[in-house]
Write an enzyme that holds these catalytic residues in place. Structure first.
Site, PDB file in Angstrom:
ATOM      1  CG  ASN A  77      -1.655   1.262   1.446  1.00  0.00           C
ATOM      2  OD1 ASN A  77      -1.803   2.053   0.513  1.00  0.00           O
ATOM      3  ND2 ASN A  77      -2.151   1.497   2.663  1.00  0.00           N
ATOM      4  CD1 TRP A  78       3.287   0.887  -2.914  1.00  0.00           C
ATOM      5  CD2 TRP A  78       3.506   2.125  -4.758  1.00  0.00           C
ATOM      6  NE1 TRP A  78       3.960   0.132  -3.844  1.00  0.00           N
ATOM      7  CE2 TRP A  78       4.107   0.869  -4.992  1.00  0.00           C
ATOM      8  CE3 TRP A  78       3.522   3.069  -5.791  1.00  0.00           C
ATOM      9  CZ2 TRP A  78       4.714   0.546  -6.208  1.00  0.00           C
ATOM     10  CZ3 TRP A  78       4.117   2.755  -7.006  1.00  0.00           C
ATOM     11  CH2 TRP A  78       4.713   1.496  -7.190  1.00  0.00           C
ATOM     12  CD  GLU A  81      -2.820   5.404   6.776  1.00  0.00           C
ATOM     13  OE1 GLU A  81      -2.819   5.453   5.532  1.00  0.00           O
ATOM     14  OE2 GLU A  81      -1.864   4.941   7.432  1.00  0.00           O
ATOM     15  CD  GLU A 140      -3.450  -2.734   7.274  1.00  0.00           C
ATOM     16  OE1 GLU A 140      -2.357  -2.954   6.779  1.00  0.00           O
ATOM     17  OE2 GLU A 140      -4.111  -1.707   7.058  1.00  0.00           O
ATOM     18  N   GLY A 191       2.851  -1.174   4.224  1.00  0.00           N
ATOM     19  CA  GLY A 191       2.893   0.244   3.877  1.00  0.00           C
ATOM     20  C   GLY A 191       4.320   0.678   3.589  1.00  0.00           C
ATOM     21  N   GLY A 192       4.960   1.287   4.595  1.00  0.00           N
ATOM     22  CA  GLY A 192       6.290   1.877   4.438  1.00  0.00           C
ATOM     23  C   GLY A 192       7.307   1.001   3.720  1.00  0.00           C
TER      24      GLY A 192
HETATM   25  C1  PEP Z   1      -0.647   0.029   5.810  1.00  0.00           C
HETATM   26  O1  PEP Z   1      -0.593   1.098   5.257  1.00  0.00           O
HETATM   27  O2  PEP Z   1      -1.606  -0.715   5.572  1.00  0.00           O
HETATM   28  C2  PEP Z   1       0.418  -0.356   6.740  1.00  0.00           C
HETATM   29  C3  PEP Z   1       0.326  -1.490   7.364  1.00  0.00           C
HETATM   30  O3  PEP Z   1       1.476   0.523   6.892  1.00  0.00           O
HETATM   31  P1  PEP Z   1       2.914   0.219   7.573  1.00  0.00           P
HETATM   32  O4  PEP Z   1       3.399  -1.092   6.996  1.00  0.00           O
HETATM   33  O5  PEP Z   1       3.774   1.358   7.193  1.00  0.00           O
HETATM   34  O6  PEP Z   1       2.686   0.094   9.043  1.00  0.00           O
END
Ligand code: PEP
Length: 252
Positions: free
Chosen positions: A10-11, A98, A168, A235-236
């Site tokens: 997930n960018w 988010e 999540e 994500g990151g």
């Molecule tokens: C996400 O955006 O779904 C996520 C899990 O972000 P991160 O891996 O940065 O915690």
């Protein structure tokens, strides 16, 4: 029953067209030999077309990060399922925390989006997860179960082969605080139990339940080794080709 294994990036609101194309060019090359795992990237709307074009003929799928549940219309700033299909998407992330937190998306609205995504042939990833406060109060199982049940309201059993769930925990997203493999496994088992209640055990056993929240090359192997963890929503760490490629190549 064998479940799909999905590794998705997930960018969020990162990467220009040039940066996106460079990233997927690298992923296409380094991940070309991966089999038996579904690889998915979800870039921002503005780069979807270029990314999908660059990934044509590869083993990497493209997804949207959201959609508006209508084919077209006077919805300024929104993107429809038809538009996502048009630019080459096969999947869509729905109900990301988010979106729930900053854009007040309710379970009911997420459910509406899920129905429309399925209607258009887009495979949805339904995101659920509790806040730190809810976990502190010991309410994580109730909160997540409710999100699952409301999010899947009136989704027929036959559509469930195309639905994945991402657990999540909000306290783990972008914070560097990953859930322990045991915490993730426990919550995935809760979700599978919810699915079992809604659709029966056999169907529940076949649904891919992904974990998301600070997944990194250094913790993915332990997370994926858990019996109830079938994939990762990243994500990151998905913004860098080498790190996402290592996640896709998890060893368990
Ligand atoms: C996400 O955006 O779904 C996520 C899990 O972000 P991160 O891996 O940065 O915690």
């Amino acid at each position: 029953m064998t479940r799909k294994v999905i590794l998705a990036g997930n960018w969020k609101m990162y990467k220009t067209v040039g940066e996106s194309v460079a990233l997927v060019a690298r992923l296409k090359e380094t991940l070309a030999d991966v089999k038996g795992r579904e690889i998915l990237v979800c870039p921002p709307f503005t780069t979807l077309y270029a990314v999908a074009k660059a990934l044509q003929g590869s083993n990497i799928q493209v997804g949207g990060q959201n959609l508006y549940p209508a084919e077209e219309g006077a919805y300024t700033g929104e993107v429809s399922p038809k538009m996502l299909l048009d630019v080459g998407c096969s999947c869509v992330i729905l109900g990301h925390s988010e979106r729930r937190q900053y854009f007040q998306e309710s379970d009911q609205f997420v459910n509406q989006k899920l129905k429309v995504a399925l209607e258009y042939g887009l495979k949805p990833i339904l995101c659920v997860g509790e806040t730190l406060e809810q976990r502190g109060e010991g309410r994580q199982k109730t909160v997540v179960s409710m999100q699952v049940e409301r999010g899947l309201q009136e989704i027929p059993a036959e559509a469930m082969k195309d639905v994945a769930i991402a657990y999540e925990p909000i306290w783990a997203i972008g914070t560097g605080h990953t859930a322990t493999p045991e915490q993730a496994d426990e919550m995935h088992a809760v979700i599978r139990n919810n699915l079992s209640g809604l659709y029966g055990d056999q169907l529940a056993q076949g649904v891919c339940i992904m974990y998301g929240g600070s997944v990194k090359p250094g913790n993915v192997d332990d997370l994926m080794a858990q019996p109830e963890v079938d994939g990762a929503l990243v994500g990151g760490a998905s913004l860098d080709a080498e790190s996402f490629a290592r996640i896709v190549r998890f060893q368990s």
